[in-house]
Design an enzyme around this catalytic site. Structure first.
Site, short mmCIF file in Angstrom:
data_model
loop_
_atom_site.label_atom_id
_atom_site.label_comp_id
_atom_site.label_asym_id
_atom_site.label_seq_id
_atom_site.Cartn_x
_atom_site.Cartn_y
_atom_site.Cartn_z
CD GLU A 167 -29.47 1.18 -10.06
OE1 GLU A 167 -28.39 1.19 -9.47
OE2 GLU A 167 -29.58 1.49 -11.26
CD GLU A 189 -30.53 5.68 -12.23
OE1 GLU A 189 -29.51 5.10 -12.66
OE2 GLU A 189 -30.74 5.90 -11.03
#
Ligand code: PNW
Length: 483
Positions: free
Chosen positions: A169, A381
């Site tokens: 991220e 995720e």
């Protein structure tokens, strides 16, 4: 109809170093920017820090026992850069005790027949690099130091680790770290708690530093390790799916697409398409977006990334704005809303304000990302805290029907995206193996499939943990014995 998921569909659970390991001052580990951030006064993390966290450093055998019980094939974790190179830099010494720890972890997984997958960087930059040259704010230095750290990991662990994620991220690292200041290193010119930073410029510099760091690590892997180790490498990008707030307004359609470009295209255009940033970003940010030189483009082209790693939690509505963008806007000059014009909510509320369950939009998201970037997708995720879970006792929390429904509906979305939309999706990781430090939200939100008692550190499986195996088996056409 044939099963939606192939028998070799990979699935498992994930965690990240600072959120679970603890043991921050043992065996020569150097400090990271999160150690510093969690100890600022007044607290920016609800008084929480990762000094002990889940003490996974000492309890990993017990945690892997859970993985076995849950039937996981794969476990995805991140390595802490400053355990391996305490001062972080390319000329700084490697810490053998840190290497030993990750060797123990990997060997314990392999012994259990669980495949270890590794993220090199989940937001915990060595503090020494931040002090030395501003860390991610120095595009040239940080990419060289990251390459060296990545090479150490490939060299020392690549005989057993064949699946790598370079960065987790980069959007959150850039925006939360350097625009809003809500995450380490906590820099911002719009947040009163922050004493330093420039939200108009720094996040975009940090974005480029991470794009080039990923790129260098991929090139290093492809040139010097892939032949022998035969592994794969990817990056995990976060990003919600957005729909127009007013479906009848073209400007809201454009706003929804634009904000997905600001969130995802920022990284995916250079990395997967070998192109400049999306044109809507150039238009709004102009030369605050650092340019790619010819040499940068040559590197981007040389770095073939195998897969798209997707972290997905929720979706939103986008409503255009008529006023010009402010200098510190980072979403593309629009409002992000959880209800559309007619007042319909985007999805069911979870235990966190920003996260609503939106499986239908997840399917659209998967399909859009596959269509745009053309790489097979791993969901690296996906998960949620249940409504009210932060206030529950252990016995209440382990009964988690909301999470079970969340997983089930999101797996259905994956199946539809594969079967009906033609997307290639190869794997899925539930976030997270156990309740852990939720960054600036501290130990409140519980994303785990395992309950962690933070006083005793005792772990207790939630119902969802034990059901995932069957949810996959059903969709893979694998017969499971009744239990
Ligand atoms: C991810 N948002 O971060 C991280 O990779 C995990 O470490 C974290 O625990 C997990 O999601 C749950 O939050 C995100 O505000 C943090 O949209 C915040 C957002 C998205 C992802």
């Amino acid at each position: 109809m044939s099963p939606a998921l192939p028998p070799d569909f990979e699935w498992g659970f994930s965690t990240a170093a600072y959120q679970v390991e603890g043991a921050v001052a043992v065996d020569g580990r150097g400090k990271s920017i999160w150690d510093t951030f969690c100890h600022l006064e007044p607290s920016r993390t609800k008084g929480a820090n990762g000094d002990v966290a889940c003490d996974h450093y000492h309890r990993y055998e017990e945690d892997f026992e859970l993985l076995t019980r849950y039937g996981a094939k794969t476990y995805w974790f991140s390595m802490c850069w400053s355990r391996i190179v305490p001062l972080g830099g390319r000329d700084d010494p490697v810490n053998e005790a840190g290497i030993d720890f990750y060797n123990r972890l990997i060997d314990a997984l392999v012994r259990r027949g669980i495949t270890p997958w590794v993220t090199l960087y989940h937001w915990d930059l060595p503090q020494a690099l931040h002090d030395r040259y501003g860390g991610w704010l120095d595009v040239e230095e940080s990419q060289k130091d990251f390459e060296r750290y990545a090479r150490v990991c490939f060299e020392r662990f690549g005989d057993r680790v064949q699946d790598w994620i370079t960065l987790n991220e980069p959007w959150i690292q850039s925006i939360f770290g350097y625009a809003t200041g809500g995450n380490a290193p906590g820099r911002s010119s719009t947040n009163k708690q922050c004493t330093e930073g420039n939200s108009a410029t720094e996040p975009w510099i940090v974005g480029k530093a991470q794009i080039m760091s990923h790129t260098r690590a991929v090139i290093a892997y492809n040139q010097d390790f892939r032949g022998k180790q035969k592994g794969r490498i990817r990056i995990s990008l976060n990003g919600d799916f957005y729909e127009p707030w007013d479906g009848a307004d073209d400007r809201d359609h454009a706003a929804a697409e634009r904000t997905m470009e600001f969130h995802i295209g920022w990284f995916a255009n250079p990395i997967f398409l070998k192109q400049d940033y999306p044109s809507c970003m150039r238009e709004q940010l102009d030369d605050r977006l650092p340019a790619f030189t010819d040499a940068d483009f040559a590197m981007l082209r040389a770095a073939e990334t195998d897969f798209y790693g997707m972290n997905y939690y929720t979706s939103q509505f986008a409503r255009h704005r008529d006023s010009p963008a402010s200098e510190t806007d980072y979403v593309g000059n629009l409002d992000e809303l959880q209800q559309d014009k007619g007042g319909t909510p985007v999805g069911e509320e979870s235990g966190l304000g920003w996260l609503r369950s939106c499986p239908g939009m997840f399917r659209k998201h998967l399909t859009r990302v596959y269509r745009l970037y053309g790489k097979p997708i791993y969901i690296t995720e996906n998960g949620c805290p249940c409504p009210g879970e932060d206030k529950m006792t252990r016995d209440e929390a382990i009964d988690d029907p909301f999470r079970i429904r969340y997983f089930d509906s999101h797996l259905d979305a994956i199946c539809k995206s594969i079967q009906e939309d033609g997307a290639e999706i190869r794997g899925y990781f539930a976030w997270a193996l156990l309740d852990n430090l939720e960054w600036s939200d501290g130990y409140g939100p519980r994303f785990g499939v395992t309950f962690t008692d933070y006083n005793t550190l005792e772990r207790t499986p939630k119902k969802s943990a034990l059901l995932l195996k069957n949810m996959f088996a059903e969709r893979q056409g694998i017969k499971v014995a009744a239990s």
